[in-house]
Design a protein around this motif. Structure first.
Motif, mmCIF file in Angstrom:
data_model
loop_
_atom_site.group_PDB
_atom_site.id
_atom_site.type_symbol
_atom_site.label_atom_id
_atom_site.label_comp_id
_atom_site.label_asym_id
_atom_site.label_seq_id
_atom_site.Cartn_x
_atom_site.Cartn_y
_atom_site.Cartn_z
ATOM 1 N N ASP A 62 -43.529 107.823 122.553
ATOM 2 C CA ASP A 62 -43.807 107.393 121.089
ATOM 3 C C ASP A 62 -45.415 106.757 121.322
ATOM 4 O O ASP A 62 -46.167 106.703 120.500
ATOM 5 N N ALA A 75 -47.537 109.418 120.251
ATOM 6 C CA ALA A 75 -47.352 109.757 118.706
ATOM 7 C C ALA A 75 -48.019 108.698 117.791
ATOM 8 O O ALA A 75 -48.175 108.922 116.664
ATOM 9 N N THR A 108 -46.940 106.018 116.638
ATOM 10 C CA THR A 108 -46.054 105.278 115.555
ATOM 11 C C THR A 108 -45.831 103.754 115.602
ATOM 12 O O THR A 108 -45.864 103.156 114.938
ATOM 13 N N LEU A 155 -40.962 102.786 118.616
ATOM 14 C CA LEU A 155 -40.082 102.972 119.903
ATOM 15 C C LEU A 155 -40.916 102.436 120.833
ATOM 16 O O LEU A 155 -41.842 102.488 121.234
#
Length: 382
Positions: free
Chosen positions: A44, A47, A49, A52
């Protein structure tokens, strides 16, 4: 006993030392589970974001899922819903009272999380840690807002899924179904001995002794059935087969005619006859059911013959030629006189065992039937 020893007995370890296999399985499973969720958090980061991430209560969830998977507190519903509800409650509390003093907010967060988990039948000890973590890390977690529920639910679910797959691969039961209705079939032990308590009775006992969150009804049923079987075996441990057996034997030889065998079955309420040789050694057995099948088959064969075939070869010529060897089966189960009766209870409880042959060396000296064991049990209890 010294005061120090007494104190150690009160405050020392209560649980027994686990078997090496269970210790390794729990450690390996928890390590693999945490590695999986750790890889998700690591992925994560790339990514970007920010949803997580690892949080400390996951370690406590791993302890339950991999070390005590039979506990109701470690079931998937409790793990995922317990952690998520605790985070939801704490977020709501902090949004409603953002200026509340830390000691008070920590107390209300943990206490409210426990009450909410209990109300939703999702009690999970790490849920209390989730609530406290959210309060203590509010400056870094509150900016996520309600999205904080995503890592709590997703990471816990992934850890639980890893637990399901790991326990299935290692042959250990993890998922437990909810207790059935009181009219459900009685629980059974691993060996198949039935316990005269329904699932509802077992659940009532767990509730009565405040153990609903430590054991499932199936676990309690297995423990009670195993204890019952162990108690019976200990009761019979000092009684040998030689003391219980019926020594007045009805035996036949392999050359005994089936007419004589039929007369014995007709005169005595027995289901089988042991076959011995001229030295008294057991060589086989003849079942009443096999004899009836043989007689019925012979009757059918006679009915199918023509009148001329019956006149040429009367059926009476066949009977003297049929002997016990024609229907004899292998001996079913043989024990020595000194064998404790407790070792035979499981075999005698099954309906397939007609009798157990008792030998003195190679010689047949008696037989044990279910009636003999019942008679002995009644004499012990009287």
């Amino acid at each position: 006993m010294t005061a120090l020893q007494a104190l150690w007995q009160r405050l020392g370890p209560v649980s027994t030392r686990p078997a090496r296999r269970e210790l390794l399985r729990a450690a390996l499973g928890a390590g693999l589970g945490m590695a999986i969720v750790g890889l998700l958090a690591w992925a994560d980061r790339f990514a970007h974001t920010g949803l997580l991430f690892l949080f400390a209560p996951l370690g406590a969830t791993a302890v339950l899922v991999f070390a005590v998977p039979s506990s109701p507190l470690a079931q998937p519903w409790n793990c995922v819903v317990g952690n998520t509800l605790s985070a939801l409650w704490t977020l709501t509390l902090l949004h409603l009272a953002p200026t509340m003093p830390l000691p008070l907010s920590a107390a209300l967060a943990v206490g409210g999380a426990i009450a909410l988990m209990l109300a939703c039948r999702a009690l999970h000890p790490p849920g209390g840690a989730v609530a406290l973590l959210t309060v203590l890390s509010a400056p870094s977690l509150l900016p996520l807002g309600w999205l904080l529920l995503v890592p709590m639910a997703v990471m816990t679910a992934c850890l639980v899924l890893a637990g399901v797959l790991f326990h299935r691969a290692t042959g250990r039961a993890y998922l437990h179904r909810p207790a059935a209705a009181p009219a459900a079939v009685a629980s059974t032990s691993p060996k198949g001995s039935k316990l005269a308590l329904s699932q509802g009775d077992l659940q009532t006992l767990l509730t009565r002794f405040d153990q609903s969150y430590n054991l499932t009804p199936d676990d309690l049923g297995a423990l009670l059935a195993a204890a019952e079987e162990e108690a019976i075996q200990r009761r019979f441990a000092s009684i040998t087969c030689g003391q219980v057996m019926s020594s007045q034997l009805l035996t036949i030889t392999a050359q005994t005619s089936l007419e004589a065998v039929a007369d014995l079955f007709h005169s005595h309420l027995i289901k089988s006859l042991p076959v011995v040789d001229d030295k008294g050694q057991l060589t086989g057995r003849v079942l009443r059911a096999d004899l009836f099948d043989w007689l019925w088959q012979g009757h059918r064969d006679q009915q199918q013959k023509s009148l001329w075939q019956r006149l040429r070869k009367p059926s009476s010529q066949r009977s003297p030629q049929a002997v016990a060897r024609d229907l004899m089966r292998e001996p079913e189960l043989c024990v020595q006189e000194s064998t404790p009766v407790g070792e035979l209870l499981h075999e005698l409880a099954s309906h397939t065992v007609q009798f157990i042959a008792v030998q003195r060396g190679p010689l047949l000296v008696g037989v044990i039937t279910r009636s003999d064991v019942i008679r002995t049990l009644l004499s012990i209890n009287s």
